[in-house]
Design a protein around this motif. Structure first.
Motif, mmCIF file in Angstrom:
data_model
loop_
_atom_site.group_PDB
_atom_site.id
_atom_site.type_symbol
_atom_site.label_atom_id
_atom_site.label_comp_id
_atom_site.label_asym_id
_atom_site.label_seq_id
_atom_site.Cartn_x
_atom_site.Cartn_y
_atom_site.Cartn_z
ATOM 1 N N GLN A 180 12.370 -6.690 -23.852
ATOM 2 C CA GLN A 180 12.137 -7.891 -23.058
ATOM 3 C C GLN A 180 13.340 -8.796 -22.964
ATOM 4 O O GLN A 180 13.216 -10.003 -22.790
ATOM 5 C CB GLN A 180 10.969 -8.681 -23.640
ATOM 6 N N GLU A 181 14.504 -8.192 -23.063
ATOM 7 C CA GLU A 181 15.741 -8.947 -22.988
ATOM 8 C C GLU A 181 15.829 -9.712 -21.664
ATOM 9 O O GLU A 181 16.152 -10.895 -21.623
ATOM 10 C CB GLU A 181 16.856 -7.916 -23.134
ATOM 11 N N ASP A 182 15.483 -9.023 -20.548
ATOM 12 C CA ASP A 182 15.619 -9.660 -19.235
ATOM 13 C C ASP A 182 14.672 -10.837 -19.079
ATOM 14 O O ASP A 182 15.024 -11.861 -18.516
ATOM 15 C CB ASP A 182 15.426 -8.640 -18.118
ATOM 16 N N THR A 183 13.458 -10.697 -19.635
ATOM 17 C CA THR A 183 12.492 -11.793 -19.549
ATOM 18 C C THR A 183 13.029 -13.027 -20.266
ATOM 19 O O THR A 183 12.983 -14.147 -19.745
ATOM 20 C CB THR A 183 11.162 -11.384 -20.216
ATOM 21 N N LEU A 184 13.564 -12.792 -21.483
ATOM 22 C CA LEU A 184 14.034 -13.916 -22.282
ATOM 23 C C LEU A 184 15.251 -14.581 -21.642
ATOM 24 O O LEU A 184 15.366 -15.808 -21.632
ATOM 25 C CB LEU A 184 14.367 -13.433 -23.695
ATOM 26 N N ILE A 185 16.149 -13.765 -21.076
ATOM 27 C CA ILE A 185 17.323 -14.350 -20.427
ATOM 28 C C ILE A 185 16.886 -15.158 -19.197
ATOM 29 O O ILE A 185 17.357 -16.275 -18.969
ATOM 30 C CB ILE A 185 18.339 -13.258 -20.047
ATOM 31 N N GLY A 186 15.941 -14.598 -18.434
ATOM 32 C CA GLY A 186 15.423 -15.310 -17.275
ATOM 33 C C GLY A 186 14.807 -16.647 -17.672
ATOM 34 O O GLY A 186 14.981 -17.668 -17.003
#
Lengths: 251, 283
Positions: B90-96
């Motif tokens: 969920q790296e992309d979710t957290l960065i978003g």
């Protein structure tokens, strides 16, 4: 500095190592001892734990149980004495870099780990020498993205050799290349075995038995065989029932 | 265009703007190259947008927004780096999420700062004509930091961008150099925000390096070519926007985007032609 080991003490020692990813047990109480100068083939079915065992020996993973020693040290600190050739290159093939630069990167970590800056002339000379050793000197200026599977394997081998390792670990080095290139690479490894201990993963038990001094069969548990002793029973144990051996000779 | 050059001689603010563009192009060439080859444009976007939080806080509490931007960019870089290194899922979710949270904080601060709402546009889209002289010094200083850092750690940065696993095996402290690289991205983002504003930063950071990557095959050459392209886009964008009184930032970005598209088509054609020639001369 490599600690002095008595000649018989193993360069790689795996003691009762177990490892699981989440709830999947991949390795169960593995024992393996490799002494200097051996050429060990590690075979077994896919998902049998071969790559995981390599990663443990390299110190990229930590075992949940058991102990591993490489050159008498914990794997993490010994990793720099190992040359490693991965199964799949863990980099982007379109990266803007030429072969010589890739091989030169293998020299990082010799001497101080804080040695900053650019690669030295000696590093580049060592890279060219390593490329010559794997008979790929003509590829030095080629962008990494323009190599064939066999050429890339040679370059990765050169990157492993350039650091002057004591142990060479290869994960399916010939999985993506044709058979002639495969025998060429194995001939090269046999030659390197004169000065290096080699641990090689393969799924092709028949092919490697010509070259290696010992076969370790891994399917969650590990059994060792001398190459002459690889019998029908062994293969049966390893791969289950539905395997037929084909007697084949190359002209 | 001619009008621009006569004005350039007369007006100090235009000279400052030109200089700001040139100083920013060093960052976009050197660090933009890493962003493109390491494929961390999304992370760079996250860093750029969360900068609004720091700028808003700076405006509200009355300290230099440049310093606020720099601090929040570094904090965002370290947070995003920590997310990437330790929460692989969920790296992309957290960065978003960090991306939006940073902006939300900034908008709240700016809304509560009397008289600054009009400035929001220049923060978001940049106003190169208003870069004060002391910020030029800041920019020059940050350029020096970037160049020195990359020159000293070139091998390590190259190893970490090229092949993290192998770098780790060679004893390179991968996490440290990864975070350091993201901090350099943060510094570059702050440089470029002065020129094109934080919304458009991502294009100026990636397009010059991406165009360069279509033609050259080494990281160092990519850096040099991308720096040249960055200088070209900022200078030409400034000149083209001056006559018709267009905002400079968007003009630069459209220029860069247009060149990228044309170059993508051209480089592909060249590649096909080379392949065709190779195939026909062989047979």
């Amino acid at each position: 500095m490599p600690r002095t080991l008595s000649p018989d003490s193993p360069v790689i020692r795996v003691d009762a190592v177990s490892f699981s990813y989440g709830e999947t047990l991949v390795l169960e109480r593995i024992n393996l001892s490799i002494v200097a100068g051996e050429f060990v083939g590690l075979v077994g079915p896919n998902a049998g734990g071969k790559s995981t065992l390599l990663k443990l020996i390299l110190g990229l993973l930590e075992p949940q149980a058991g102990q591993i020693h490489v050159l008498g040290r914990p794997p993490r600190t010994a990793a720099r004495a190992i040359g490693y050739v991965p199964q799949f290159p863990s980099f982007a093939r379109d990266f803007p870099i030429c072969v010589e630069e890739v091989v030169t990167m293998g020299r990082i970590g010799r001497g101080s780990r804080w040695a900053l800056g650019w690669s030295s002339r000696a590093d580049r000379a060592a890279a060219r020498q390593a490329l010559a050793e794997v008979e790929a000197a003509d590829l030095a200026r080629r962008p990494i993205g323009q190599l064939s599977g066999g050429q890339l394997q040679r370059v990765l081998l050169a990157r492993a050799l350039v650091a002057e390792p004591q142990i060479l670990i290869l994960d399916e080095p010939t999985a993506n290349i044709d058979q002639r290139a495969e025998s060429d690479i194995f001939d090269l490894l046999a030659e390197l075995n004169q000065r290096l201990t080699i641990l090689l993963v393969s799924h092709d038990i028949a092919f490697i038995s010509e070259y290696v001094s010992r076969v370790a069969c891994l399917n969650r548990t590990l059994t060792c065989h001398n190459t002459s002793a690889v019998s029908d029973d062994t293969i049966q144990h390893l791969y289950g029932g539905h395997i037929r051996q084909v007697e084949h000779q190359h002209g | 265009m001619a009008e621009f050059f006569t004005a350039l001689v007369t007006y100090g603010f235009l000279q400052s703007a030109l200089l700001a563009g040139l100083l920013a192009s060093v960052g976009c060439g050197v660090i933009g190259t890493f962003v493109v080859v390491k494929r961390i444009a999304f992370m760079a976007g996250g860093i750029a947008h969360s900068v609004l939080g720091g700028m808003g806080a700076a405006l509200y509490f009355g300290f230099d927004p440049f310093v606020g931007a720099l601090l929040s960019a570094i904090v965002a870089a370290l947070l995003i780096g920590a997310v990437r290194l330790s929460w692989k899922t969920q790296e992309d979710t957290l960065i978003g999420a960090l991306w939006a949270i940073g902006m939300a904080i900034g908008v709240l601060f700016i809304a509560k700062t009397p008289g600054y709402t009009s400035d929001l546009m220049s923060v978001l889209f940049g106003n190169i004509l208003l870069v004060p002289t002391h910020e030029l010094w800041w920019m020059a200083g940050l350029d020096v930091v970037l160049i020195v850092a990359v020159a000293l750690g070139y091998r390590q940065f190259l190893a970490v961008t090229f092949d993290e696993e192998f770098a780790r095996l060679r004893g390179v402290p991968v996490a440290l150099f990864y975070l350091l690289l993201l901090c350099l991205v943060a510094v570059t983002v702050v440089l470029l925000i002065q020129v094109v504003g934080l919304i458009l930063v991502i294009a100026l950071l990636t397009l010059p390096a991406a165009i360069a990557g279509q033609y050259v095959h080494s990281l160092a050459a990519m850096m040099v070519v991308a720096t040249g392209l960055g200088a070209l886009f900022t200078t030409l964008g400034l000149a083209l926007s001056f006559g018709p009184d267009l905002p400079a930032g968007p003009t630069m970005i459209l220029l860069a985007g247009g060149v990228y598209l044309v170059s993508a088509v051209v480089s592909r054609q060249l590649q096909r032609r080379r392949a065709w020639r190779q195939a026909t001369t062989q047979s």
